[in-house]
Scaffold this active site. Sequence first.
Site, mmCIF file in Angstrom:
data_model
loop_
_atom_site.group_PDB
_atom_site.id
_atom_site.type_symbol
_atom_site.label_atom_id
_atom_site.label_comp_id
_atom_site.label_asym_id
_atom_site.label_seq_id
_atom_site.Cartn_x
_atom_site.Cartn_y
_atom_site.Cartn_z
ATOM 1 N N PRO A 1 2.076 6.181 4.503
ATOM 2 C CA PRO A 1 0.685 5.750 4.712
ATOM 3 C C PRO A 1 0.506 4.276 4.373
ATOM 4 O O PRO A 1 1.220 3.731 3.518
ATOM 5 C CB PRO A 1 -0.114 6.618 3.743
ATOM 6 C CG PRO A 1 0.854 7.412 2.952
ATOM 7 C CD PRO A 1 2.239 7.140 3.421
ATOM 8 N N ASP A 2 -0.435 3.624 5.061
ATOM 9 C CA ASP A 2 -0.759 2.238 4.696
ATOM 10 C C ASP A 2 -1.758 2.273 3.535
ATOM 11 O O ASP A 2 -1.945 3.315 2.903
ATOM 12 C CB ASP A 2 -1.275 1.455 5.920
ATOM 13 C CG ASP A 2 -2.609 1.985 6.441
ATOM 14 O OD1 ASP A 2 -3.144 2.956 5.870
ATOM 15 O OD2 ASP A 2 -3.129 1.415 7.420
ATOM 16 N N PHE A 3 -2.394 1.142 3.244
ATOM 17 C CA PHE A 3 -3.394 1.107 2.172
ATOM 18 C C PHE A 3 -4.775 1.500 2.675
ATOM 19 O O PHE A 3 -5.447 2.332 2.110
ATOM 20 C CB PHE A 3 -3.523 -0.322 1.616
ATOM 21 C CG PHE A 3 -2.603 -0.629 0.477
ATOM 22 C CD1 PHE A 3 -1.804 0.339 -0.098
ATOM 23 C CD2 PHE A 3 -2.553 -1.923 -0.045
ATOM 24 C CE1 PHE A 3 -0.965 0.039 -1.145
ATOM 25 C CE2 PHE A 3 -1.716 -2.234 -1.095
ATOM 26 C CZ PHE A 3 -0.923 -1.258 -1.643
ATOM 27 N N ARG A 4 -5.193 0.819 3.765
ATOM 28 C CA ARG A 4 -6.629 0.789 4.029
ATOM 29 C C ARG A 4 -7.109 1.637 5.192
ATOM 30 O O ARG A 4 -8.302 1.652 5.469
ATOM 31 C CB ARG A 4 -7.075 -0.675 4.245
ATOM 32 C CG ARG A 4 -6.975 -1.484 2.967
ATOM 33 C CD ARG A 4 -7.433 -2.916 3.147
ATOM 34 N NE ARG A 4 -7.370 -3.634 1.887
ATOM 35 C CZ ARG A 4 -6.278 -4.166 1.378
ATOM 36 N NH1 ARG A 4 -5.140 -4.086 2.043
ATOM 37 N NH2 ARG A 4 -6.308 -4.786 0.213
ATOM 38 N N ASN B 1 5.737 -5.403 3.324
ATOM 39 C CA ASN B 1 6.126 -4.038 2.986
ATOM 40 C C ASN B 1 7.187 -3.996 1.894
ATOM 41 O O ASN B 1 8.012 -4.904 1.766
ATOM 42 C CB ASN B 1 6.619 -3.308 4.235
ATOM 43 C CG ASN B 1 5.480 -3.073 5.203
ATOM 44 O OD1 ASN B 1 4.321 -3.260 4.834
ATOM 45 N ND2 ASN B 1 5.794 -2.675 6.416
ATOM 46 N N ASP C 1 8.906 -0.978 1.487
ATOM 47 C CA ASP C 1 9.638 0.260 1.757
ATOM 48 C C ASP C 1 11.095 0.044 2.146
ATOM 49 O O ASP C 1 11.860 1.005 2.300
ATOM 50 C CB ASP C 1 8.914 1.068 2.847
ATOM 51 C CG ASP C 1 8.671 0.256 4.125
ATOM 52 O OD1 ASP C 1 9.492 -0.613 4.448
ATOM 53 O OD2 ASP C 1 7.646 0.506 4.791
ATOM 54 N N HIS D 1 6.304 -9.434 -0.762
ATOM 55 C CA HIS D 1 5.764 -8.709 -1.916
ATOM 56 C C HIS D 1 6.855 -7.962 -2.673
ATOM 57 O O HIS D 1 6.597 -6.943 -3.323
ATOM 58 C CB HIS D 1 4.634 -7.768 -1.462
ATOM 59 C CG HIS D 1 3.424 -8.522 -0.987
ATOM 60 N ND1 HIS D 1 2.392 -7.934 -0.307
ATOM 61 C CD2 HIS D 1 3.078 -9.839 -1.121
ATOM 62 C CE1 HIS D 1 1.467 -8.846 -0.022
ATOM 63 N NE2 HIS D 1 1.871 -10.010 -0.513
HETATM 64 P P1 CNA Z 1 -3.267 -2.421 4.919
HETATM 65 O O1 CNA Z 1 -4.292 -3.221 4.250
HETATM 66 O O2 CNA Z 1 -3.259 -0.971 4.664
HETATM 67 O O3 CNA Z 1 -3.430 -2.666 6.490
HETATM 68 C C1 CNA Z 1 -2.657 -1.980 7.438
HETATM 69 C C2 CNA Z 1 -3.165 -2.357 8.821
HETATM 70 O O4 CNA Z 1 -2.336 -1.716 9.766
HETATM 71 C C3 CNA Z 1 -4.581 -1.902 9.069
HETATM 72 O O5 CNA Z 1 -5.288 -2.932 9.726
HETATM 73 C C4 CNA Z 1 -4.418 -0.681 9.970
HETATM 74 O O6 CNA Z 1 -5.467 -0.523 10.894
HETATM 75 C C5 CNA Z 1 -3.142 -1.033 10.693
HETATM 76 N N1 CNA Z 1 -2.403 0.164 11.107
HETATM 77 C C6 CNA Z 1 -1.968 1.174 10.346
HETATM 78 N N2 CNA Z 1 -1.302 2.083 11.075
HETATM 79 C C7 CNA Z 1 -1.338 1.619 12.345
HETATM 80 C C8 CNA Z 1 -0.844 2.109 13.572
HETATM 81 N N3 CNA Z 1 -0.148 3.249 13.648
HETATM 82 N N4 CNA Z 1 -1.059 1.396 14.683
HETATM 83 C C9 CNA Z 1 -1.758 0.231 14.647
HETATM 84 N N5 CNA Z 1 -2.240 -0.293 13.509
HETATM 85 C C10 CNA Z 1 -2.038 0.399 12.380
HETATM 86 O O7 CNA Z 1 -1.814 -2.974 4.619
HETATM 87 P P2 CNA Z 1 -1.308 -4.493 4.569
HETATM 88 O O8 CNA Z 1 0.126 -4.438 4.837
HETATM 89 O O9 CNA Z 1 -2.135 -5.399 5.350
HETATM 90 O O10 CNA Z 1 -1.573 -4.846 3.044
HETATM 91 C C11 CNA Z 1 -0.633 -5.403 2.305
HETATM 92 C C12 CNA Z 1 -0.143 -4.509 1.181
HETATM 93 C C13 CNA Z 1 0.106 -3.098 1.598
HETATM 94 C C14 CNA Z 1 1.185 -5.003 0.778
HETATM 95 O O11 CNA Z 1 1.094 -5.596 -0.455
HETATM 96 C C15 CNA Z 1 2.132 -3.794 0.718
HETATM 97 O O12 CNA Z 1 2.938 -3.819 -0.397
HETATM 98 C C16 CNA Z 1 1.256 -2.617 0.740
HETATM 99 N N6 CNA Z 1 1.793 -1.375 1.310
HETATM 100 C C17 CNA Z 1 3.057 -1.305 1.791
HETATM 101 C C18 CNA Z 1 3.519 -0.104 2.306
HETATM 102 C C19 CNA Z 1 4.915 -0.065 2.837
HETATM 103 O O13 CNA Z 1 5.771 -0.757 2.320
HETATM 104 N N7 CNA Z 1 5.164 0.721 3.876
HETATM 105 C C20 CNA Z 1 2.696 1.024 2.344
HETATM 106 C C21 CNA Z 1 1.398 0.904 1.826
HETATM 107 C C22 CNA Z 1 0.960 -0.295 1.313
#
Ligand code: CNA
Length: 362
Positions: A119-122, A193, A195, A212
Site C-alpha cells: 500500500p502507498d501512504f495517502r 520508496n 521497499d 529516503h
Molecule cells: P503517497 O503520498 O502515498 O502517494 C502515492 C501516489 O501514488 C498518490 O498520488 C496515489 O494516487 C498514487 N498511486 C497509488 N497507487 C497508484 C496506482 N496504482 N496507479 C496510479 N497512481 C497510484 O506516497 P509518496 O511516495 O508520494 O510519498 C512518499 C513517502 C511514501 C516516501 O517517504 C516513502 O518512504 C513512503 N512509502 C513508501 C512505500 C514503498 O516503499 N513501497 C510504501 C508506502 C509509503
Amino acid sequence: MNSADKRAQRPAVIRQTRNSRSAQQSYEGLDPGLEKRKKQPDLARDQDLSQRSVCGPASEAKLSQASPAAFRPTSAPKRPSVAKGCSGLASVAQLMRLGRCKNVVVVAGAGISTASGIPDFRTPGTGLYANLDAYNIPYPEAVFNVDYFSDNPQPFFSLAKALYPGSHRPNFIHYFIRTMHHKGLLLRMYTQNIDGLEKACGIPDDKLVEAHGSFATASCHLCYTPYPPEEAKHAIMNDGVPTCTFCTATVKPDVVFFGEDLPQKYFLHTQDFPKADLLIIMGTSLQIEPFASLVNTVRSTVPRLLLNRHTVGQFERVPLRRGDHVELGDLENTVRAFAEMLGWKDEVEELMKRQEQEVCSS
Ligand code: CNA
C-alpha cells in the site's frame, strides 16, 4: 571517525512533509513565469493548454474528489475537466522514438509499488495512513518521526515487518524502468520508496538514488553506529528491539525519517536534473520535501510527464507549464500502454518473466 563527526559531515537537508502554503511558496519562488501565467485571460489560457496535455480515465469526473483538500495548494485554480490536445503519453513516446530523450530522469513514489501489493501512504481507503489504527499512534506521520521512534519504536517496527524487502516482487513498472536503462536512456532514477523493488528488478546501484534510504543497512538512531542489517531484520521480524552495541539506544534500518538527513547520493540531483532531457514522474503525491521540489529543477524546455491516479503538485495548476504532460489512471495500465507505444512491451514482459522465473527457481 566518531559519530559526532559523522553527524557534522551530513548535509543539512532533511525530510519534511510539505504543507500547502509552503508548496505554493516554493512553486512561486522557483517559477518566475507563474505570476504572469496566473494573470492570463481565459482565451490565452485555453490556447496555451492546447500545447500541454491531460489525459486518462480519471481526468474528468474523478479530479474534483481524488486529491484530499488538505494536500492541495488552496489558492491554485482548478484544472478544467475537459482535456485538450490528448495524449501526453503519445507525445512523449513520439519524442522518445525520435531519439530526442537520451537522458531520462525518473522520479517515483509509492504508487509504483501498489501493483506489487504494497500500500502507498495517502490513497484513501487502502493507503497506510488510512489504516493506522493497529499501530496506536497519535497521528500518521508519527510512525516516521524520529523523536517518537526514540520513545516508542514499536509502531515503526510493526510497519517495517510489512515493508521489509523479501515478501514482494517488482512489477511491470519496475521492469519498464530497467528496460529504459538497458536501452541506455536512463540517466538516473530517484525513488522515495523503501521497499527495495528497484534493486530487486535489477536497476543497478549507480542508476538509482534511494532518497529516503532503505532497509539494506541499519544503524543506531542516536549515534549512527552501523549495525549488521541482517541482525536488525531478524530482531524486528521476531518482535525484538535491536540495540546499539556502542550506546544501547535503539537501532533502526536506514530509512530516512522526518527530521533526518537525506543520503549523500541524493545530491547527485545537482548534476542530473540540469542534464535531463525528459522527466517522468510516477506514483507520487509530491508531498514530501525536499524530494517534491526536485521536479521543478529541470530546465524549462524539458518535457515533464506525470503518470499518476490524479494530478499533484505543479501539475494541478492551470495552465500547465509548456511541455508538461499528465496521464491519469492506474499506473500499471498506463505504463503498459506507454511500453506498447514505444514498441517495448514484449521486451519488458520477457525480461520480467525471465528474472521472476529465476528467482522462483533459486
Ligand atoms: P503517497 O503520498 O502515498 O502517494 C502515492 C501516489 O501514488 C498518490 O498520488 C496515489 O494516487 C498514487 N498511486 C497509488 N497507487 C497508484 C496506482 N496504482 N496507479 C496510479 N497512481 C497510484 O506516497 P509518496 O511516495 O508520494 O510519498 C512518499 C513517502 C511514501 C516516501 O517517504 C516513502 O518512504 C513512503 N512509502 C513508501 C512505500 C514503498 O516503499 N513501497 C510504501 C508506502 C509509503
